[in-house]
Motif scaffolding. Structure first.
Motif, short mmCIF file in Angstrom:
data_model
loop_
_atom_site.label_atom_id
_atom_site.label_comp_id
_atom_site.label_asym_id
_atom_site.label_seq_id
_atom_site.Cartn_x
_atom_site.Cartn_y
_atom_site.Cartn_z
N SER A 1 -7.62 -0.89 -9.12
CA SER A 1 -8.31 -2.09 -9.60
C SER A 1 -9.82 -2.02 -9.41
O SER A 1 -10.58 -2.45 -10.26
CB SER A 1 -7.75 -3.34 -8.92
OG SER A 1 -7.93 -3.27 -7.52
N ARG B 1 -5.85 -5.25 1.13
CA ARG B 1 -5.06 -5.18 -0.10
C ARG B 1 -3.61 -4.79 0.18
O ARG B 1 -2.71 -5.23 -0.52
CB ARG B 1 -5.67 -4.17 -1.08
CG ARG B 1 -6.97 -4.62 -1.69
CD ARG B 1 -7.49 -3.58 -2.67
NE ARG B 1 -8.83 -3.94 -3.13
CZ ARG B 1 -9.55 -3.19 -3.93
NH1 ARG B 1 -9.09 -2.02 -4.36
NH2 ARG B 1 -10.76 -3.58 -4.29
N LEU B 2 -3.41 -3.94 1.17
CA LEU B 2 -2.06 -3.46 1.48
C LEU B 2 -1.36 -4.26 2.58
O LEU B 2 -0.21 -3.99 2.90
CB LEU B 2 -2.13 -1.99 1.91
CG LEU B 2 -2.61 -1.00 0.85
CD1 LEU B 2 -2.77 0.38 1.45
CD2 LEU B 2 -1.66 -0.96 -0.33
N CYS C 1 -13.03 0.63 -3.04
CA CYS C 1 -13.14 -0.14 -1.80
C CYS C 1 -13.20 0.79 -0.60
O CYS C 1 -12.96 1.99 -0.72
CB CYS C 1 -11.97 -1.11 -1.66
SG CYS C 1 -10.36 -0.36 -1.43
N ALA D 1 -3.61 0.77 -5.14
CA ALA D 1 -4.51 -0.28 -4.66
C ALA D 1 -5.96 -0.01 -5.05
O ALA D 1 -6.73 -0.94 -5.24
CB ALA D 1 -4.39 -0.44 -3.15
N THR E 1 -11.18 -3.01 3.33
CA THR E 1 -10.74 -3.75 2.15
C THR E 1 -9.38 -3.26 1.69
O THR E 1 -8.52 -4.05 1.29
CB THR E 1 -11.78 -3.63 1.02
OG1 THR E 1 -13.04 -4.09 1.51
CG2 THR E 1 -11.39 -4.41 -0.20
N LEU E 2 -9.17 -1.96 1.77
CA LEU E 2 -7.87 -1.39 1.41
C LEU E 2 -6.78 -1.93 2.33
O LEU E 2 -5.69 -2.28 1.87
CB LEU E 2 -7.93 0.14 1.49
CG LEU E 2 -6.67 0.89 1.11
CD1 LEU E 2 -6.26 0.59 -0.33
CD2 LEU E 2 -6.87 2.38 1.31
N GLU F 1 0.74 4.19 -2.82
CA GLU F 1 0.33 2.79 -2.75
C GLU F 1 -1.18 2.67 -2.59
O GLU F 1 -1.79 1.74 -3.13
CB GLU F 1 1.06 2.09 -1.60
CG GLU F 1 2.55 1.95 -1.80
CD GLU F 1 3.37 3.20 -1.47
OE1 GLU F 1 4.60 3.16 -1.68
OE2 GLU F 1 2.80 4.20 -1.00
N ILE F 2 -1.78 3.60 -1.87
CA ILE F 2 -3.24 3.61 -1.73
C ILE F 2 -3.88 3.86 -3.09
O ILE F 2 -4.82 3.16 -3.48
CB ILE F 2 -3.69 4.66 -0.70
CG1 ILE F 2 -3.29 4.23 0.72
CG2 ILE F 2 -5.21 4.90 -0.78
CD1 ILE F 2 -3.50 5.30 1.78
N ARG G 1 2.20 -5.88 1.84
CA ARG G 1 3.25 -4.90 1.54
C ARG G 1 3.69 -4.10 2.76
O ARG G 1 4.85 -3.75 2.91
CB ARG G 1 2.77 -3.95 0.44
CG ARG G 1 3.84 -2.99 0.03
CD ARG G 1 3.52 -2.34 -1.26
NE ARG G 1 4.66 -1.52 -1.64
CZ ARG G 1 4.73 -0.83 -2.72
NH1 ARG G 1 3.76 -0.87 -3.57
NH2 ARG G 1 5.78 -0.10 -2.98
#
Length: 93
Positions: free
Chosen positions: A49, A60-61, A52, A46, A56-57, A42-43, A64
């Motif tokens: 795109s 983004r996560l 980061c 993420a 910021t990550l 998942e990292i 979820r």
């Protein structure tokens, strides 16, 4: 190092195959296969795109994985980013 920005390897360089609880990531550049668990795939997704840092990550996560985007989550993700960098799957941006 939580403020260090990372970028994922190019999608063409990696083959990602879910194997139940594990995910196999074959790195075509190094010819190595890495077996990882969540949140490593998942990292990588993420980071696809744009590069980061850990904060910021975490944002983004957040949805979820029910993260707060601050504090412990950022520190944990900074450690996971360092591990992915050691494997060669991400690099400093």
């Amino acid at each position: 190092m939580a403020d260090r920005r990372y970028r994922a390897a190019e999608a063409a360089a990696l083959r990602v195959e879910p194997l139940g609880e594990l995910t196999a990531i074959f790195d075509r550049r190094s010819m190595q296969t890495h077996l990882v668990v969540a949140p490593m795939p998942e990292i990588l997704a993420a980071l696809a795109s744009s590069p980061c840092n850990a904060a910021t990550l975490a944002a983004r996560l957040a949805d979820r994985f029910d993260l707060d985007g601050e504090g412990d989550a950022t520190a944990i993700l900074a450690a996971r980013l360092a591990e992915l960098a050691a494997m060669g799957l991400v690099e400093p941006a």
